[in-house]
Design an enzyme around this catalytic site. Structure first.
Site, PDB file in Angstrom:
ATOM      1  N   SER A 249       0.843  -1.190   0.000  1.00 15.23           N
ATOM      2  CA  SER A 249       0.000   0.000   0.000  1.00 15.23           C
ATOM      3  C   SER A 249       0.880   1.242   0.000  1.00 15.23           C
ATOM      4  O   SER A 249       2.109   1.141  -0.016  1.00 15.23           O
ATOM      5  CB  SER A 249      -0.899   0.007   1.233  1.00 15.23           C
ATOM      6  OG  SER A 249      -0.095   0.279   2.369  1.00 15.23           O
ATOM      7  N   LYS A 250       0.229   2.384   0.054  1.00 17.39           N
ATOM      8  CA  LYS A 250       0.957   3.660   0.038  1.00 17.39           C
ATOM      9  C   LYS A 250       1.995   3.743   1.165  1.00 17.39           C
ATOM     10  O   LYS A 250       3.015   4.377   1.018  1.00 17.39           O
ATOM     11  CB  LYS A 250      -0.018   4.825   0.175  1.00 17.39           C
ATOM     12  CG  LYS A 250      -0.870   5.027  -1.047  1.00 17.39           C
ATOM     13  CD  LYS A 250      -1.263   6.491  -1.201  1.00 17.39           C
ATOM     14  CE  LYS A 250      -2.040   6.732  -2.461  1.00 17.39           C
ATOM     15  NZ  LYS A 250      -3.439   6.260  -2.372  1.00 17.39           N
ATOM     16  N   ARG A 251       1.689   3.055   2.236  1.00 13.17           N
ATOM     17  CA  ARG A 251       2.625   3.066   3.373  1.00 13.17           C
ATOM     18  C   ARG A 251       4.017   2.585   2.987  1.00 13.17           C
ATOM     19  O   ARG A 251       5.001   2.912   3.613  1.00 13.17           O
ATOM     20  CB  ARG A 251       2.112   2.136   4.471  1.00 13.17           C
ATOM     21  CG  ARG A 251       1.218   2.770   5.472  1.00 13.17           C
ATOM     22  CD  ARG A 251       0.863   1.801   6.579  1.00 13.17           C
ATOM     23  NE  ARG A 251       0.383   0.524   6.079  1.00 13.17           N
ATOM     24  CZ  ARG A 251       1.011  -0.620   6.250  1.00 13.17           C
ATOM     25  NH1 ARG A 251       2.135  -0.662   6.923  1.00 13.17           N
ATOM     26  NH2 ARG A 251       0.505  -1.744   5.767  1.00 13.17           N
ATOM     27  N   HIS A 252       4.074   1.747   1.952  1.00  9.89           N
ATOM     28  CA  HIS A 252       5.367   1.180   1.567  1.00  9.89           C
ATOM     29  C   HIS A 252       6.119   2.068   0.587  1.00  9.89           C
ATOM     30  O   HIS A 252       7.037   1.632  -0.071  1.00  9.89           O
ATOM     31  CB  HIS A 252       5.167  -0.210   0.970  1.00  9.89           C
ATOM     32  CG  HIS A 252       4.539  -1.170   1.926  1.00  9.89           C
ATOM     33  ND1 HIS A 252       3.243  -1.588   1.820  1.00  9.89           N
ATOM     34  CD2 HIS A 252       5.035  -1.764   3.038  1.00  9.89           C
ATOM     35  CE1 HIS A 252       2.958  -2.415   2.814  1.00  9.89           C
ATOM     36  NE2 HIS A 252       4.026  -2.532   3.565  1.00  9.89           N
ATOM     37  N   GLY A 253       5.702   3.326   0.503  1.00 10.55           N
ATOM     38  CA  GLY A 253       6.422   4.245  -0.384  1.00 10.55           C
ATOM     39  C   GLY A 253       5.658   4.421  -1.673  1.00 10.55           C
ATOM     40  O   GLY A 253       4.448   4.290  -1.710  1.00 10.55           O
TER      41      GLY A 253
END
Ligand code: GLU
Length: 469
Positions: A249-253
């Site tokens: 997800s966006k959390r991973h960059g």
């Protein structure tokens, strides 16, 4: 099950334009593209833009840009579902006529009550078939003021299954599947229905998509059968997990593929890396686009989820940077230098690429390295000068300037040889001369090999900066 393997292969990528082309979508597109290419088939792009609230023209453009960047041009399309509304209406009318679909007038309150009743009886909440025509059944009177939805008349018995290209045999009891709504009260068709009509009309033979669609597949198969269409083969790709094992997800960059362009990744490296997320060819980690096409086979798609590994992506990108010609790298890096307010024409950029490319993981790192030659010269800070430019250093630099001026050839080799000779002559170690030299001519303490840096800067500039000390 009717199989379509003898027809020419036709695959499709069918993104919903509700956001950028993200990594998962790009990988799905890549596998569909590679499969079509491998079989000399046709790759179709279909934009599923019927969700008017969430679809945007910017997202459509971002998807097209992403595909263009990755070199996955469709052979047909883009087709837009919003432009096919008449066709969907036509098919719905036909289904109502032949009895494979029916009008349902149940109100939202009635539907809630049905679900509640099923739940209370310990069953799955579902539509109870009130308006489903059956031989000998009398339907309720049509409410005057209510617009109906159209429901698909799903088989109630037996199982619907397919041999998934990736997951193997999958089947669902038809009794588990509701009579799906295929058109809303205003007549607009629903998602699963449009997909079926499109796959049918576009003669898609192989559907490769994310495994979040597994539950849609039996419904789509039943509708397609009711239409008399030939079933495609289906393959559902396991998801991509982040490095922490959670869904990517966006959390991973960066999740939009164009972010990777911005960050200095080569499209060839992305293709290579994305292909390895869920597909393999023996132990091969590095392969060209042509090899991918030649080797691509759904049998080598993996059942288990793939894991995003930024370090490995960097390794792959570094490989493609090393493999690239200096000319190609210079062309790709020049705009990145400009973006940093540098002047890519201040230097022979191809020579700089040759110097830097063995150690760079991204194009941005190459641009950062090239700024040594492309940014205006800033003299060393007073702190660095005080630490490294003492009298002894000045004397060495003065001697170096005289000897360098006299060199018949100004090359990395002659300059390195001169430095070595001076170190031997004065009995000092490399840093004693190299650091003052670096500070004097670049203003920086750390640079690539000093002989190469001096060679690239050129005799005039080097002597001018040494003289200015
Ligand atoms: N539009 C769907 C999505 O973006 C894909 C539908 C399909 O591939 O069948 O998830």
């Amino acid at each position: 099950m009717t199989s379509s393997t003898s027809s020419p292969v036709r695959t499709r990528f069918a993104p919903s334009p509700t956001g950028y082309l993200h990594l998962g979508g790009a990988r799905t597109a890549l596998f569909s593209w590679a499969f079509a290419r491998h079989h000399q088939g046709v790759f179709v792009l279909r934009v599923e833009d019927t969700d008017l609230e969430r679809s945007t023209p910017e997202a459509v453009q971002a998807i097209l840009d992403g595909m263009q960047w990755l070199g996955m041009q469709p052979d047909e399309g883009p087709f837009y579902q919003m432009q096919r509304m008449d066709r969907y209406r036509e098919v719905i009318a036909k289904m109502l006529q032949d009895g494979t679909a029916y009008h349902c007038y149940s109100s939202p309150e009635e539907l809630d009550a049905m679900r509640e009743k099923a739940r209370a009886a310990g069953l799955k909440p579902r539509y109870d078939g009130t308006w489903r025509p059956e031989p000998g059944k009398t339907l309720p009177p049509v409410p005057a003021d209510r617009k109906p939805v159209v429901r698909f008349r799903n088989p109630t018995e037996g199982v619907t299954g397919w041999n998934d290209l990736i997951k193997g045999p999958i089947s669902f009891d038809n009794s588990e599947l509701d009579d799906l709504i295929i058109a809303r009260p205003d007549g607009t068709p629903t998602y699963n229905f449009c997909v079926v009509v499109d796959d049918w009309d576009m003669k898609i033979t192989h559907v490769l998509r994310g495994d979040d669609h597994v539950n849609n597949t039996p419904r789509q198969i039943n509708i397609l059968r009711a239409l008399g269409g030939t079933l495609p083969e289906y393959g559902h790709l396991p998801m991509i997990l982040g490095p922490d094992g959670e869904k990517l997800s966006k959390r991973h960059g960066a999740v939009s593929v164009m972010e990777y362009d911005k960050d200095g990744y080569l499209p060839e490296a992305m293709i290579n890396y994305l292909a390895r997320l869920g597909w393999s060819h023996g132990n091969d980690e590095l392969f060209t686009r042509e090899q991918l096409v030649e080797w691509f086979d759904t049998r080598n798609l993996t059942k288990s989820a793939a894991q995003w590994d930024p370090k490995k992506l960097n390794w792959v990108n570094a490989h493609y940077i090393k493999q690239s010609s200096n000319e190609d790298l210079a062309a790709r890096v020049a705009p990145r230098i400009l973006a940093q307010q540098g002047n890519p024409e201040a230097v022979d950029l191809q020579t700089v690429m040759a110097l830097l490319k063995d150690r760079a993981e991204t194009l941005n790192q190459l641009a950062d390295g090239a700024m040594l030659f492309c940014a205006p010269f800033t003299p060393a800070s007073p702190e660095l000068a005080a630490e490294h430019l003492d009298d002894a250093a000045h004397a060495l630099l003065a001697e170096f300037a005289v000897k360098a001026k006299a060199l018949p050839d100004w090359t990395t080799e002659t300059l390195d040889a001169l430095i070595k000779a001076m170190l031997a002559e004065h009995g000092v170690k490399m840093p004693k001369l190299a650091i003052p030299l670096r500070l004097a001519v670049t203003g920086q303490k750390q640079t690539p090999g000093i002989g190469a840096v001096l060679a690239i800067l050129g005799r005039d500039l080097v002597l001018e900066r040494l003289a200015a000390l």
